[in-house]
Design a protein around this motif. Sequence first.
Motif, PDB file in Angstrom:
ATOM      1  N   ASP A 109     -10.460   3.556  -2.001  1.00  0.00           N
ATOM      2  CA  ASP A 109      -9.584   2.468  -2.414  1.00  0.00           C
ATOM      3  C   ASP A 109      -8.445   2.298  -1.436  1.00  0.00           C
ATOM      4  O   ASP A 109      -8.025   1.193  -1.120  1.00  0.00           O
ATOM      5  CB  ASP A 109      -9.008   2.738  -3.801  1.00  0.00           C
ATOM      6  N   MET A 110      -7.935   3.419  -0.977  1.00  0.00           N
ATOM      7  CA  MET A 110      -6.841   3.336  -0.009  1.00  0.00           C
ATOM      8  C   MET A 110      -7.321   2.685   1.279  1.00  0.00           C
ATOM      9  O   MET A 110      -6.525   2.172   2.059  1.00  0.00           O
ATOM     10  CB  MET A 110      -6.289   4.724   0.308  1.00  0.00           C
ATOM     11  N   ALA A 111      -8.646   2.720   1.504  1.00  0.00           N
ATOM     12  CA  ALA A 111      -9.197   2.075   2.687  1.00  0.00           C
ATOM     13  C   ALA A 111      -9.596   0.637   2.399  1.00  0.00           C
ATOM     14  O   ALA A 111     -10.306   0.027   3.174  1.00  0.00           O
ATOM     15  CB  ALA A 111     -10.398   2.866   3.202  1.00  0.00           C
ATOM     16  N   GLY A 112      -9.176   0.117   1.262  1.00  0.00           N
ATOM     17  CA  GLY A 112      -9.392  -1.302   0.986  1.00  0.00           C
ATOM     18  C   GLY A 112     -10.559  -1.591   0.075  1.00  0.00           C
ATOM     19  O   GLY A 112     -10.836  -2.745  -0.231  1.00  0.00           O
ATOM     20  N   ASP A 113     -11.251  -0.556  -0.398  1.00  0.00           N
ATOM     21  CA  ASP A 113     -12.405  -0.804  -1.236  1.00  0.00           C
ATOM     22  C   ASP A 113     -11.969  -1.098  -2.669  1.00  0.00           C
ATOM     23  O   ASP A 113     -10.929  -0.635  -3.108  1.00  0.00           O
ATOM     24  CB  ASP A 113     -13.309   0.433  -1.219  1.00  0.00           C
ATOM     25  N   THR A 146       0.574  -9.870   8.271  1.00  0.00           N
ATOM     26  CA  THR A 146       1.589  -9.237   7.436  1.00  0.00           C
ATOM     27  C   THR A 146       1.052  -8.713   6.106  1.00  0.00           C
ATOM     28  O   THR A 146       1.761  -7.996   5.415  1.00  0.00           O
ATOM     29  CB  THR A 146       2.746 -10.206   7.130  1.00  0.00           C
ATOM     30  N   LEU A 147      -0.182  -9.043   5.758  1.00  0.00           N
ATOM     31  CA  LEU A 147      -0.721  -8.483   4.510  1.00  0.00           C
ATOM     32  C   LEU A 147      -1.523  -7.213   4.779  1.00  0.00           C
ATOM     33  O   LEU A 147      -1.397  -6.219   4.074  1.00  0.00           O
ATOM     34  CB  LEU A 147      -1.601  -9.511   3.792  1.00  0.00           C
ATOM     35  N   THR A 148      -2.333  -7.233   5.812  1.00  0.00           N
ATOM     36  CA  THR A 148      -3.162  -6.058   6.086  1.00  0.00           C
ATOM     37  C   THR A 148      -2.529  -5.135   7.121  1.00  0.00           C
ATOM     38  O   THR A 148      -2.991  -4.022   7.322  1.00  0.00           O
ATOM     39  CB  THR A 148      -4.536  -6.485   6.624  1.00  0.00           C
ATOM     40  N   ASN A 149      -1.479  -5.619   7.805  1.00  0.00           N
ATOM     41  CA  ASN A 149      -0.841  -4.867   8.894  1.00  0.00           C
ATOM     42  C   ASN A 149      -1.776  -4.608  10.065  1.00  0.00           C
ATOM     43  O   ASN A 149      -1.520  -3.720  10.879  1.00  0.00           O
ATOM     44  CB  ASN A 149      -0.257  -3.543   8.383  1.00  0.00           C
ATOM     45  N   GLU A 150      -2.821  -5.395  10.153  1.00  0.00           N
ATOM     46  CA  GLU A 150      -3.692  -5.295  11.319  1.00  0.00           C
ATOM     47  C   GLU A 150      -2.980  -5.909  12.519  1.00  0.00           C
ATOM     48  O   GLU A 150      -2.332  -6.947  12.405  1.00  0.00           O
ATOM     49  CB  GLU A 150      -4.982  -6.067  11.017  1.00  0.00           C
ATOM     50  N   VAL A 151      -3.084  -5.282  13.676  1.00  0.00           N
ATOM     51  CA  VAL A 151      -2.454  -5.802  14.897  1.00  0.00           C
ATOM     52  C   VAL A 151      -3.557  -6.213  15.844  1.00  0.00           C
ATOM     53  O   VAL A 151      -4.476  -5.426  16.112  1.00  0.00           O
ATOM     54  CB  VAL A 151      -1.568  -4.727  15.556  1.00  0.00           C
ATOM     55  N   ARG A 152      -3.485  -7.435  16.367  1.00  0.00           N
ATOM     56  CA  ARG A 152      -4.578  -7.849  17.227  1.00  0.00           C
ATOM     57  C   ARG A 152      -4.155  -8.087  18.667  1.00  0.00           C
ATOM     58  O   ARG A 152      -4.993  -8.265  19.527  1.00  0.00           O
ATOM     59  CB  ARG A 152      -5.261  -9.102  16.678  1.00  0.00           C
ATOM     60  N   ARG A 153      -2.874  -8.107  18.946  1.00  0.00           N
ATOM     61  CA  ARG A 153      -2.475  -8.412  20.322  1.00  0.00           C
ATOM     62  C   ARG A 153      -1.058  -7.924  20.548  1.00  0.00           C
ATOM     63  O   ARG A 153      -0.206  -8.023  19.661  1.00  0.00           O
ATOM     64  CB  ARG A 153      -2.531  -9.930  20.511  1.00  0.00           C
ATOM     65  N   ALA A 154      -0.808  -7.398  21.735  1.00  0.00           N
ATOM     66  CA  ALA A 154       0.563  -7.015  22.080  1.00  0.00           C
ATOM     67  C   ALA A 154       0.739  -7.217  23.569  1.00  0.00           C
ATOM     68  O   ALA A 154       0.019  -6.617  24.366  1.00  0.00           O
ATOM     69  CB  ALA A 154       0.828  -5.554  21.699  1.00  0.00           C
ATOM     70  N   ARG A 180       0.811  -1.218   0.000  1.00  0.00           N
ATOM     71  CA  ARG A 180       0.000   0.000   0.000  1.00  0.00           C
ATOM     72  C   ARG A 180       0.839   1.260   0.000  1.00  0.00           C
ATOM     73  O   ARG A 180       0.417   2.293  -0.456  1.00  0.00           O
ATOM     74  CB  ARG A 180      -0.884   0.024   1.249  1.00  0.00           C
ATOM     75  N   GLY A 181       2.001   1.229   0.542  1.00  0.00           N
ATOM     76  CA  GLY A 181       2.753   2.470   0.645  1.00  0.00           C
ATOM     77  C   GLY A 181       2.392   3.210   1.920  1.00  0.00           C
ATOM     78  O   GLY A 181       1.270   3.143   2.393  1.00  0.00           O
TER      79      GLY A 181
END
Lengths: 464, 86, 965
Positions: free
Chosen positions: C424-428, B71-79, A355-356
Motif C-alpha cells: 500500500d505504501m508503494a501505491g497499491d 506534486t501529488l506523487t512527488n515523481e521528478v522527471r527533469r532537473a 503519504r508521510g
Amino acid sequence: MALASSAWTEPTGFTGTGGREKDGVGSTKAESRGARLGRVARAVGEATRPRRYSAGALVAHGVTGRPWRPAWRHHELGSTYDAVIVGAGVHGLATAYHLARDHGVRKVAVLDKGYLGGGSSGRTSGIVWSNYLTPEGVRFYDRSLRLYGELSGELNFNVMFSPRGHLTLAHSDASLRAMRWRAEVSKLHGVDSEVVGPEEVRRLVPLADVSSRARYPIMGALYHPSGGTVRHDAVNWGYARAADALGVEIHQGTEVLAISTAGDRVTGVTTNRGEVSTPVVVSCTAGWASLVSDMVGLSMPIITRPLQAAVTEPVQVLLDAVVVSGTLDVQVSQTDRGELVLGASPDPFASYSMRGSLEFTEEVAGRVLQLMPSVAPMRLLRQWSGLCDITPDLSPIMGPTPVEGFLVDVGWGTNGFMAGPAAGQAMAELVATSRTPELMAAFDLARFAEGRLVEERDAAGVGH
Amino acid sequence: MILIPCPHCGPRNASEFAWKGEHRPRPDPARASPAEWRSYLYHRANPCGWTTEVWFHRAGCRRYVTVERHTLTNEVRRAVPAGGER
Amino acid sequence: MTATARREARRLPRQPGEVIDRDRRFEITWCGRPFPAYPGDTIVSALAASGVRAFSRSSRYHRPRGILTASFHDPGCTVQVGGEPNVRGAHRRAEPGMVVSPQGVWPSLGVDLKAVSQLVGPLMGAGSQYKTFMKPVALLPAYQQVRKRLANGGRLPADPRPACYDKRYAHPDVVVAGGGPAGMAAAVAAARAGAGVMLVEEEYELGGHLRWGGPDELAALAQLRVEVESEAGIEVLTNSVVTGRYEGNWLAIVQRPAPGGPIEAGGPQAVVERLVKARARSLVVAPGLIERPYVFEGNHRPGVMLSTAVRRLINLWAVKPGEEAVVLTANSSGDAAVADLQRAGVEVVRVVDARRGGGIVRALGPARSRRQRAREALGGGLEAVLLLGGAGGVGGVELPGGERLECDLLVTAVGWTAPTSLLDMAGDRPFYDERAARFLPGGRLAEGVLAAGGIAGDGPLDQMVEQARAIGRLAAGQRGEVPASPREGHPALFRSSTHGMVDYSGDVSSRDLVAAVREGYDSIELAKRYTTATMGPSQGKLEVANAVAVVAEATGRTMDETGTTVWRPPYAPISLGALAGPRHEPVRRSPMQAWHEAHGAEPVVEGQWVRPGHYGDPEAEVLGVRHAVGLMDVTPRGKLDLKGPDVPKLLDLVYANRWAGRAEGAVGYGVMCTEEGVVLDHGVTGRVGPAHYLMSTTPAGEATVWEWLESWLQTAHPEWKVHVTPLTAAFASIDVAGPRSRQLMERVVEGVDLSPEAFPHMEVRRGSVCGVPGCYMWRLGSTGELGYEVNVPASYGLFVWETLMDRGADLGVGAFGVEAQGVLLLEKGHLMVGQDTDGSTHPFAASLDWLVELDKHDFAGRPELVGPGRGGGHQRLVGLQPLDPALVPPEPCLIVEGEATISGRVTSSRRSPTLGRSICLGLVAPHLATPGTVVTVVLPDRTRVGARVMEHRAHFDPEGVRLRA
C-alpha cells in the motif's frame, strides 16, 4: 431572523430518519395506508427515542439496548440551495451550523468529496491556543478558544476539550524576546499568557531537560494556561450532528467538479452527483483552496504543504501540558490513553501527497529527545499527514472575492483547527448578512494586492 | 524520500536541497504595475500535478536547479540548471 | 500442588523443531515470582510452560487476556520488562534475570481495581465518552484525571539508563521483506543473479511457517537455510522488520538485537535498536499471511487461541496449550493444529469443521465445578487468575443448537489476512477476493516493488518457492516470466451469530462497530475513528479484516465496496531513539573561544555559534571601550569574498544604495531587502582590489545572504562574472575598539599607514598583524569609538588575540563580550537586524531612508519601496529614553495609546554606563515619531511609564566625532 437558544432546537417539519421531501414539490404522491402507518410508527419510535446525549440517556440505552438516533442523515442532492459550502471539515461544518442556528438559513448543503471530517480537520493534532502575535490574530483565536470551552455543552457532544496548559519554549535570547512580545500582546487583549523561567518549566513538564548541558538550553517559556487540546474528530462530529439536526444537508462522497458563473457572479456548482444552483459558494477546503479557486478563475497567494504528525504507543501519563518549541521545531502532547502525539512545521516544499515521510519521523524524534531524553524507548506506531494552505504572512484569507457569491475561508496554515469555531461564526454572519464582521476584516484577500499583510511570521511558534 | 536528479551530482536525496518555490518569471520591475508586481510576489499556481520549481543543492554542488515534479506523487522527471549553464 | 511441581507443568518432551536449549535453564521473574525458562523461549512461552494463562488486562474493561496468536502482535501479551514498557511478550526472547510485570493494572494482575469498569461495561460502548461528561464544565479536569489513571500503558523509568541507538545507511540492490520460504527463495535467486541482497525477518531465525511445520516442512526449511547461508551476497537481519517504504523505494528497516547481546558483538556499547535506511532498486514483499481471529462472544477469554498459536507453542517451544480442546477449523492450518494437539497429548474434545457447515456460537467461562476445584487447589486470587485466567478463562464452548462442551482451550482457524502494508505504501490498493475470502494486493505496484509468497496467492510449498525464485530473479534485474499464483477458495468466516472482540487492544467489539454504523459513522474510516478499532498497538493487522466485515454487514455493502483503512507507516513499531539515532549537533566556536571560557566568559548560544556573553562585569567592559581599548571576538560575522569584474553590478542589485565607482580601499554600509521590500540583512562591504570585494553580513544572515547572492547570479544573471566564496570560517575576527586602539594597532601592524589621513573612517586595508601576513583591517567604528576590525587567518586567531592582550596591557586593554557590545551599539543607535527589525520592517521604518536610492535602477525590493511603499504607515525606528533614567524596560515592551491600541514597541533596552541612565530603541507609529513626543510604555507588570522620543537614534556622540578620530 430568530435567534436560537443555546440548546439547538428541532427543525420544524422533521419527521424521522432519512429521506427529504423533494424541494418545492411539497409532499410526495399519496402513499398506501400501510406505508403511512409504518412511517408514523417509525416516527413515533424516533420521537420517543431520546435525542440528547447525557449520562442518563447512556444508561437508558445501555439498559434497553435500543440504538441511538443517527448523528446525521444521508440525502439525495437537491437542485438548489441558499448556500453551498465546499468542505465538511471544522470550518465548513461550523459555518453551516451557525448559519442555521444564528441566522435561520437552513437550506444549506455542505459538500465533501470524502467522508466528513476526513480532510485536514481529521489530521490535526488538536492543539488549541490563542496567544498569537498580531492583535488581529489574538482577538480571533481568543474568541475561538472561548467557544471551544463551551462547545461540548453547546453542541451536546463531548469534544473532550482539555485546557491543560500550553508552553512555548525559548532556547535563546532572541526567542525569549519573541515570547515576551507575544505575552505582551496577549495580555493587552486579556489572553492569559506570561513568560516563565526554567524552574517553572521543570515543574510543569517534569520530563523536560532544563539543564544547561542541553545543546539548546531552555531559557524560559511562554505559558498559556488556557491552551490545551481538543478531540478533533469529536468537534467535526459534534458540529455535523448539530447542523444536521437543524436541517443542514451534509453530502459525503460529493466532489465539486466545477463552479458555474454568469458574468462575475456564482450561479451554481457541478458535482459528481449532479448539478446544484446556488448564489453562494463558500470554500472551506484546506489544502485544496487553490484548485477550488481556480474553478472561478481566481488566483490565490497560497501554496499547499503537508503537515505531518505521528503517535507513539501508550505509557503512563507523564505529560500534562502541551509543549511547543520554535527553535527545535517540535510540538508534543500526550493523550488520555498515554500516547505521545508529535508534530512539527509543515514539509519544506509544496505537495499534495499525504503519504508521510521518514525524514519527518526521524527529525521529530530527534527533537523530542532533545527536549525529553527519557522517552527514547517509546515506539512510534503511526504517522499521517494533512494538507495546509500556506500564505505569505501566515494569516488566513477570509471573506468575499472579486467573484460575487464566491467566499473563501482558507489560508489557515497550521492554525485552521484552532480557528474553526470563530471562523464558522464569522463566515455565517457574512453569508447571511453580506456584511464582513470586524473580527475577520483584516484577513481579506485584497490585502495582498494592497500590501497590507498581517504578519504572524515572527510568532516563533513551530516555525514555518 | 524524493530523489532529485541533480544535473551536476546525479540523483541525490531531496534532504540535500532547499526548496525555493514555484518557478515564476520575474516581471520587469520598471514596467510592472503594483498589481502585477504583487501578483509576482504573492500569487502562486499551486497545481496538483506537474509543476516547475527551483531547488538549491545546499549540501552538494550549491547550484540552483529547475525541476519538474508532480506534486501529488512527488515523481521528478527533469532537473536542469536554473538560468542555463555557467 | 507444590511450587516445584507446578514449574513447567505444561512443558512437553522434546519436539523435532523446537528452538529451546534444554541444557541451559535459567529463571525469570513474573509478578514477583520466579519461573524457569530456556534460551529460545519467549517470555510468554516460558510462563505458559509453567501454566500461566493470563498476562494482561484489556484496556477498557480490564478483563484478563491470555495468548491469542503467540507472535509479535499478540494483543494480550504486552508486558513491562524492567524499565522497558510495551514489550511484546509473545515475541521477545526470555533472558536470564528478566523482571517481567503486567502493565496498567492496579494493584496487581490478580486483583485489578480498574476492573470496576466492567460493571458499567454494558452501558459504555465505544464512543460513549462523546455522549456524556459535557457538563458541568468545571468537572472536566477531574474527569480527565480519572481517564488518565485508567489508562493502560507501561511505565517509563524515572531515571533512565542512557541506551545506545544507532542509524545506518545500507546500499543493497534488493531488499526482501520477510524471511519465510518465499523470502528465502527470492533472496537466494536474486543473489545468484548477481544482486546484493538484504533479507529481513521479524522472527529471531529464518523460516516463517516452516519452523513449526511437520517433517516435510522442517526438511524444506533446512534446505533453504543452507542455500541462504551459502550465498555470500545475502545480508540477513533477524528480529528486524522493513517498517516503511517511501518514495523511490526509500526503505526504513528497524533492526533489533539478538537476545542477550548487542546487535553486533564486540561493539563499544549495546545498541538497543537501529534504524537502517536503504534506497533499494527492488523491494520484494514476502511477509506471508497473518492468521485472523474469529469474532464471537467470549473470544477474548484466555484459552481462546489461533491455530498458528497452538502450533507454535507445541512445535517451537514444546508448550502444551491446554488439556481439553475444541477446534474450529476451515483450512489446513486448523487441521494440522488438530494433529499437533493430539500428538502433544491434548484431548481434542471436538473438531468443528466449518467446511462442512460446522460453527461455534460462543465461548463460555469456567464451569462452576471446575472453578471450585481449581480454587481449592490453588487458594484462589492471583493463582486463579494466572493459571486459569480467573473467572475470565475459557471453560467451554456452545455450538449451534445449544450443545455445550467443556474445554479449557478453544482453537480457531477461520482464515488469513494479507499484510499488504508495504505494498500500500508503494501505491497499491488491495481488493477483496470473494473466493479466497481475504484482501489481496491490487497489482498496481510502483516500479521496483514485487510481492511473493502467501501474500500474493496460495498453492503448495514447492510451487510458491518456484514463484518466489522467479520474483527474485526479476528483482535482480533479469527478465523473465513469473508464474501466476493460484487463488484457492476459503470459506468466508468473520463473525459467528454472536458479537465479540474485533480490536483486542482497544476493547472494541463488533457490537460497537454495528452501533457506530447505525449512528451514522457508516464508512470504514468513520467507524474506525469513532470506535478506535485498528488504532491500537497491533496497528490494525489483526483487526482490520474483521472490522471491514462487520461494517460491510451493518451497511449492507460488500467487503470490496467497504474497502480497507489506509495502511500508514510504520508497519512495525520503531523507537524514538532509533529514529533519532546518535545525536550530532554541530557547534561553531571561534579559535579564541577556549580563551574566553578560561577567562570567565559566560557562553551565549547564538544560532550555531557559542560566544562569550560577558566576562563578569559587562558595564566595566563598556567603559573600558569608551575610555581605553577593548577586544571583542567577532568571528561569527559573516564574510563573503566577491571576485570578478561584475561585482559592482551585483552589489547595486542587492543593496538599496549605489556601489559603482567606489575606490579601492573604500568601505560602504548597505542594507539588503527582499523582493517584498523588507530588510533582509545589512553590513559593510569593502573594495580590497580592482575586482575584489569583501562583504560582511550579520552572523545569522551569513548563509541566507550567500544563497541570496547565488540565486541572482545563477538564475537572473548567469552572464555576470562573479565568484562568491564564503570565508567566515577562514578568518578569526577581532574588534579592536576604543580611543587607544590606534596606539595598540601601531604596535602590531606592518605594511599599513595607520595615520588618520592615510586610513580614514570607512576604509579597509590589507597588511600584516603581529607578523601574520594577509590580514584585513577595517575602520568601521560600530561601537562609536575609533576602532579596527581585524580579520586574521583563523589558525593564527588565538595567537594574535593573546599578543594584542599582551601588547596592550599597559594601555588598559580588556576583552568585551556580546552583552557589552549590545550596550555600545545601542548607545550609538545602531539597529540589530532581527531584534530592531522583524519580518515586516521596511528600510524606511528602520529610518534608513538616506540609504535607499530610489532613482537607482532595479534593486531587490525597489518596487515595494517606491510609490505605495514609501514612508506610508510604516512604523519608524527611533531612539527612546524612559522618563525615569533608572528604569530599564525589558525587551520588548509594547507602546500603547488608549486602552489597548498597540502603536509600537521598545525593541532594544539597556542601562548605559556611559550616560548613567537607561536608553532604548523602539518602533513607533509615524504620528508618534516626532522628537520630543512622550509615548506610553506598558511594563510586564501592567504599569505604564513614559519614554521620550529622542532627536537622534544615537544616545551618545550623535555626530560621530569619536569614531572618525
